[in-house]
Design a protein around this motif. Structure first.
Motif, PDB file in Angstrom:
ATOM      1  N   VAL A 138       0.830  -1.206   0.000  1.00 41.62           N
ATOM      2  CA  VAL A 138       0.000   0.000   0.000  1.00 41.62           C
ATOM      3  C   VAL A 138       0.865   1.256   0.000  1.00 41.62           C
ATOM      4  CG1 VAL A 138      -1.658   1.331   1.368  1.00 41.62           C
ATOM      5  CG2 VAL A 138      -1.986  -1.125   1.038  1.00 41.62           C
ATOM      6  N   GLY A 139       2.020   1.172   0.619  1.00 42.95           N
ATOM      7  CA  GLY A 139       2.891   2.338   0.710  1.00 42.95           C
ATOM      8  C   GLY A 139       2.699   3.075   2.026  1.00 42.95           C
ATOM      9  N   TRP A 140       3.526   4.093   2.223  1.00 38.86           N
ATOM     10  CA  TRP A 140       3.518   4.836   3.486  1.00 38.86           C
ATOM     11  C   TRP A 140       2.684   6.102   3.345  1.00 38.86           C
ATOM     12  CZ3 TRP A 140       5.412   2.240   7.483  1.00 38.86           C
ATOM     13  CH2 TRP A 140       6.313   1.192   7.220  1.00 38.86           C
ATOM     14  N   LYS A 141       1.772   6.251   4.276  1.00 37.18           N
ATOM     15  CA  LYS A 141       0.912   7.426   4.298  1.00 37.18           C
ATOM     16  C   LYS A 141       1.216   8.240   5.556  1.00 37.18           C
ATOM     17  CE  LYS A 141      -2.698   4.822   1.860  1.00 37.18           C
ATOM     18  NZ  LYS A 141      -2.599   5.489   0.548  1.00 37.18           N
ATOM     19  N   ALA A 142       0.603   9.411   5.671  1.00 38.81           N
ATOM     20  CA  ALA A 142       0.813  10.240   6.857  1.00 38.81           C
ATOM     21  C   ALA A 142       0.432   9.455   8.102  1.00 38.81           C
ATOM     22  CB  ALA A 142      -0.021  11.515   6.765  1.00 38.81           C
ATOM     23  N   PRO A 143       1.219   9.621   9.209  1.00 43.29           N
ATOM     24  CA  PRO A 143       0.917   8.859  10.435  1.00 43.29           C
ATOM     25  C   PRO A 143      -0.532   9.049  10.883  1.00 43.29           C
ATOM     26  CG  PRO A 143       3.036   9.956  10.634  1.00 43.29           C
ATOM     27  CD  PRO A 143       2.414  10.468   9.376  1.00 43.29           C
ATOM     28  N   GLN A 144      -1.155   7.932  11.251  1.00 42.85           N
ATOM     29  CA  GLN A 144      -2.555   7.947  11.692  1.00 42.85           C
ATOM     30  C   GLN A 144      -2.786   6.651  12.451  1.00 42.85           C
ATOM     31  OE1 GLN A 144      -5.228   9.527   8.657  1.00 42.85           O
ATOM     32  NE2 GLN A 144      -6.783   8.053   9.290  1.00 42.85           N
ATOM     33  N   SER A 145      -3.318   6.746  13.657  1.00 48.77           N
ATOM     34  CA  SER A 145      -3.434   5.551  14.503  1.00 48.77           C
ATOM     35  C   SER A 145      -4.533   4.607  14.038  1.00 48.77           C
ATOM     36  CB  SER A 145      -3.667   5.949  15.965  1.00 48.77           C
ATOM     37  OG  SER A 145      -4.859   6.708  16.085  1.00 48.77           O
ATOM     38  N   ARG A 146      -5.507   5.118  13.341  1.00 51.10           N
ATOM     39  CA  ARG A 146      -6.556   4.269  12.748  1.00 51.10           C
ATOM     40  C   ARG A 146      -6.732   4.704  11.300  1.00 51.10           C
ATOM     41  NH1 ARG A 146     -10.356   1.328  15.768  1.00 51.10           N
ATOM     42  NH2 ARG A 146     -11.937   1.728  14.157  1.00 51.10           N
ATOM     43  N   ARG A 147      -6.608   3.736  10.408  1.00 48.95           N
ATOM     44  CA  ARG A 147      -6.755   4.082   8.994  1.00 48.95           C
ATOM     45  C   ARG A 147      -7.505   2.956   8.288  1.00 48.95           C
ATOM     46  NH1 ARG A 147      -4.417   7.576   5.527  1.00 48.95           N
ATOM     47  NH2 ARG A 147      -2.756   8.200   6.972  1.00 48.95           N
ATOM     48  N   VAL A 148      -8.397   3.350   7.392  1.00 49.95           N
ATOM     49  CA  VAL A 148      -9.149   2.379   6.609  1.00 49.95           C
ATOM     50  C   VAL A 148      -8.458   2.175   5.267  1.00 49.95           C
ATOM     51  CG1 VAL A 148     -11.346   1.840   5.496  1.00 49.95           C
ATOM     52  CG2 VAL A 148     -11.323   2.993   7.731  1.00 49.95           C
ATOM     53  N   TYR A 149      -8.181   0.915   4.951  1.00 47.15           N
ATOM     54  CA  TYR A 149      -7.586   0.550   3.671  1.00 47.15           C
ATOM     55  C   TYR A 149      -8.613  -0.246   2.860  1.00 47.15           C
ATOM     56  CZ  TYR A 149      -3.058   1.631   5.830  1.00 47.15           C
ATOM     57  OH  TYR A 149      -2.013   2.254   6.467  1.00 47.15           O
ATOM     58  N   LYS A 150      -8.610  -0.038   1.549  1.00 44.64           N
ATOM     59  CA  LYS A 150      -9.457  -0.839   0.662  1.00 44.64           C
ATOM     60  C   LYS A 150      -8.576  -1.971   0.106  1.00 44.64           C
ATOM     61  CE  LYS A 150     -13.194   0.028  -0.092  1.00 44.64           C
ATOM     62  NZ  LYS A 150     -13.857   0.940  -1.027  1.00 44.64           N
ATOM     63  N   LEU A 151      -8.849  -3.189   0.602  1.00 43.97           N
ATOM     64  CA  LEU A 151      -7.988  -4.337   0.292  1.00 43.97           C
ATOM     65  C   LEU A 151      -8.779  -5.449  -0.383  1.00 43.97           C
ATOM     66  CD1 LEU A 151      -6.016  -4.578   3.674  1.00 43.97           C
ATOM     67  CD2 LEU A 151      -5.409  -3.265   1.620  1.00 43.97           C
ATOM     68  N   LEU A 152      -8.074  -6.266  -1.133  1.00 45.77           N
ATOM     69  CA  LEU A 152      -8.666  -7.425  -1.793  1.00 45.77           C
ATOM     70  C   LEU A 152      -8.461  -8.682  -0.952  1.00 45.77           C
ATOM     71  CD1 LEU A 152      -7.505  -6.750  -5.459  1.00 45.77           C
ATOM     72  CD2 LEU A 152      -9.801  -6.449  -4.514  1.00 45.77           C
ATOM     73  N   PRO A 153      -9.270  -9.713  -1.147  1.00 44.01           N
ATOM     74  CA  PRO A 153      -9.036 -10.970  -0.443  1.00 44.01           C
ATOM     75  C   PRO A 153      -7.663 -11.537  -0.794  1.00 44.01           C
ATOM     76  CG  PRO A 153     -11.207 -10.953  -1.461  1.00 44.01           C
ATOM     77  CD  PRO A 153     -10.478  -9.760  -1.992  1.00 44.01           C
ATOM     78  N   GLY A 154      -7.008 -12.066   0.222  1.00 45.51           N
ATOM     79  CA  GLY A 154      -5.707 -12.673  -0.007  1.00 45.51           C
ATOM     80  C   GLY A 154      -4.735 -12.364   1.102  1.00 45.51           C
ATOM     81  N   ALA A 155      -3.490 -12.773   0.889  1.00 40.17           N
ATOM     82  CA  ALA A 155      -2.439 -12.630   1.898  1.00 40.17           C
ATOM     83  C   ALA A 155      -1.904 -11.201   1.910  1.00 40.17           C
ATOM     84  CB  ALA A 155      -1.306 -13.611   1.611  1.00 40.17           C
TER      85      ALA A 155
END
Length: 559
Positions: free
Chosen positions: A415-432
């Motif tokens: 996903v890469g590095w984003k600005a620091p944030q203690s809770r973040r929502v990522y849009k991810l696909l099924p898998g490892a």
């Protein structure tokens, strides 16, 4: 009837029920009177069935037959060895029997005429005498040896195949083997043969009884070497133009991968060939004997150049829309990685493809013969756009909660590095996936097909949230005591720098960390899965606190 002691595949008995396998004993209701046994090669042996249902035969047949006066007639062959160690055919055998890859093999044969089989074709004839010896015509001496013995040896003429003027990576002679050598000598028997390229039959030739090459005059220029011991094969030049498709590389089937080039000249032989893409799509075309391109009518559009020497390949414009997933970049398998872009048009051929994320997740889709996107019904939701020219990818919303660890920032692999944030929502696909700390510690987790978090039970000290849409990371409280370090500050990899005037507690995950001092000193330590610190014994005296949750650093003492 017991014919298990002969090599022929089958036999028939007059008055019986057709052809029978020689692999087993057969019970046959035969009427009294004369009968004959015939092998698959046509040998006929006569016997009689008596009124008392026993068999009888001429005394001269004893040995070939056994069972006189009983109700079991057994037929026996004479052991004849076939030695093919001096020819290169992968298999050889006896007509009516079978072929074998063994260099020396014993066949049980009956007296009479036989013929050799090499590469599934009939070859020289020979005879087995009543005394179990082999004989053949005098003019066959040389290719055959072993007359008046029980061993028939085959000897091939050395014929060199020169393929330096074609581009196929491996070539050979039908019935033998393929090789990557540009010049290779095969031991061949007189008779018809053919060159093999890319696992298919190609141009034909003959080996004469003097071991010379000969061929028909129908393909002028493709073959040279008539009357010699070398057959040289010459390819016809065609150009493959792939500037209108986006695969990393494309080649002709049977030709090795070369440095990617949008237009390349290949030296090919007439017949069936394939355009092969880097992701395994194969589309057939034909090269005529005159060196012109041909292909089936329904491929017009994907291919152009029929009747010419240039085959141009055209892809369908398919848009990949990944604006609803958070990976750094995404691509289509076989195309390669391009600069990140949430919508990108790829020129693709019909066939199976995969959408690939930057962290290695691959989800299949297809491009139809009309250039439309398709995918399995169970992928609806992850994908949308079936039947259109746009494949849109949709991720599950997965929350990463790192409020219980003190690293500067954290992320999900790919996903890469984003600005620091203690809770973040990522849009991810099924898998490892992997959770990654700022100092490079990684722990695996999975997004299920339902968009839920899963991980191994061995990570229960690090993760919580299994079965939910939130992955929470738990740190172990590790206290640092830098007051005796002799420095005004210290740092912990991935966490940052703090003053050395007091105890400082960081919440860290298990794994390898480093403690840094302003003078450049670096001390590696580990946090265990029980939240204790450990380090190499060589650091005793500089570090203390092994086995506890407190790590102290001390100035080096001068002795």
């Amino acid at each position: 009837m017991d014919a298990r002691d002969v090599a022929y595949s089958s036999f028939a008995v007059s008055g019986g029920t057709g052809w029978q396998s020689t692999k087993q004993i057969h019970r046959m209701p035969l009427a009294p009177g004369p009968h004959s046994l015939t092998t698959a090669l046509g040998h006929r042996l006569d016997f009689r069935v008596t009124a008392t249902n026993t068999v009888e035969y001429e005394q001269a047949m004893e040995g070939t037959f056994t069972g006189q006066g009983t109700n079991t007639l057994a037929v026996h062959g004479t052991p004849i060895s076939l030695d093919k160690s001096d020819v290169d055919y992968s298999s050889a055998g006896i007509g009516g029997a079978y072929q074998t890859s063994q260099r020396n093999h014993v066949f049980k044969l009956l007296p009479g005429a036989h013929y050799l089989v090499v590469s599934n074709r009939a070859s020289f004839g020979f005879t087995v005498t009543p005394q179990g010896r082999v004989r053949y015509a005098p003019d066959l001496h040389g290719p055959l040896t072993g007359a008046d013995t029980n061993t028939l040896a085959l000897h091939g003429f050395p014929v060199t195949l020169d393929v330096s003027d074609v581009d196929y990576s491996s070539t050979g002679v039908g019935g033998t083997h393929q090789t990557t050598e540009r010049n290779h000598t095969f031991k061949l028997l007189p008779g018809p043969h053919y060159v093999v390229v890319a696992n298919r039959a190609s141009v034909t030739f003959t080996v004469t009884s003097q071991g010379r090459v000969d061929y028909a005059s129908d393909l002028p220029g493709l073959r040279t070497g008539a009357g010699t011991g070398t057959l040289a094969v010459h390819g016809l030049s065609i150009i493959l133009d792939v500037t209108d498709i986006d695969y990393v590389n494309t080649t002709v089937g049977g030709v090795n991968w070369r440095v990617a080039q949008p237009r390349r000249t290949y030296k090919l032989l007439p017949g069936s060939n394939l355009v092969s893409t880097y992701n395994g799509i194969n589309i057939p075309f034909t090269l005529t004997a005159q060196g012109a391109i041909a292909y089936e009518a329904h491929l017009e559009g994907l291919f152009t150049g029929s009747g010419s020497t240039t085959l141009t390949v055209h892809g369908f414009a398919v848009t990949l829309d990944t604006s609803d997933v958070d990976y750094v970049t995404n691509t289509v398998g076989g195309v390669g990685w391009k600069a990140p872009q949430s919508r990108r048009v790829f020129k693709l051929l019909p066939g199976a493809h995969v959408m690939s994320t930057y962290n290695g997740i691959n989800i299949p889709f297809t491009v139809s013969a009309e250039g439309r996107v398709g995918y399995r019904p169970d992928l609806e939701g992850l994908f949308s756009g079936t039947g259109s020219t746009t494949l849109t990818v949709h991720g599950f919303a997965v929350t990463l909660d790192t409020s219980d660890v003190d690293y500067v920032t954290n992320t999900v692999g790919g996903v890469g590095w984003k600005a620091p944030q203690s809770r973040r929502v990522y849009k991810l696909l099924p898998g490892a996936h992997t959770f990654v700390t700022y100092n490079g510690i990684q722990f695996p987790f999975t997004v299920t097909a339902q968009g839920r978090v899963d991980y191994k039970s061995t990570l229960n000290d690090t993760f919580t949230g299994i079965g939910s849409a939130t992955l929470a990371v738990r740190g172990h409280p590790i206290t640092f005591d830098p007051r005796d370090s002799g420095h005004t500050s210290f740092g912990v990899s991935g966490v940052g720098w703090r003053g050395s005037g007091q105890l400082v507690t960081f919440r860290l995950v298990r794994g390898t960390h480093a403690l840094h001092l302003p003078d450049g000193s670096k001390f590696t330590f580990q946090v265990t899965d029980t939240g204790k610190v450990d380090y190499d014994p060589s650091l005793d005296g500089v570090l203390s606190g092994r086995g506890s949750s407190t790590l102290a650093v001390h100035r080096r003492r001068q002795r």
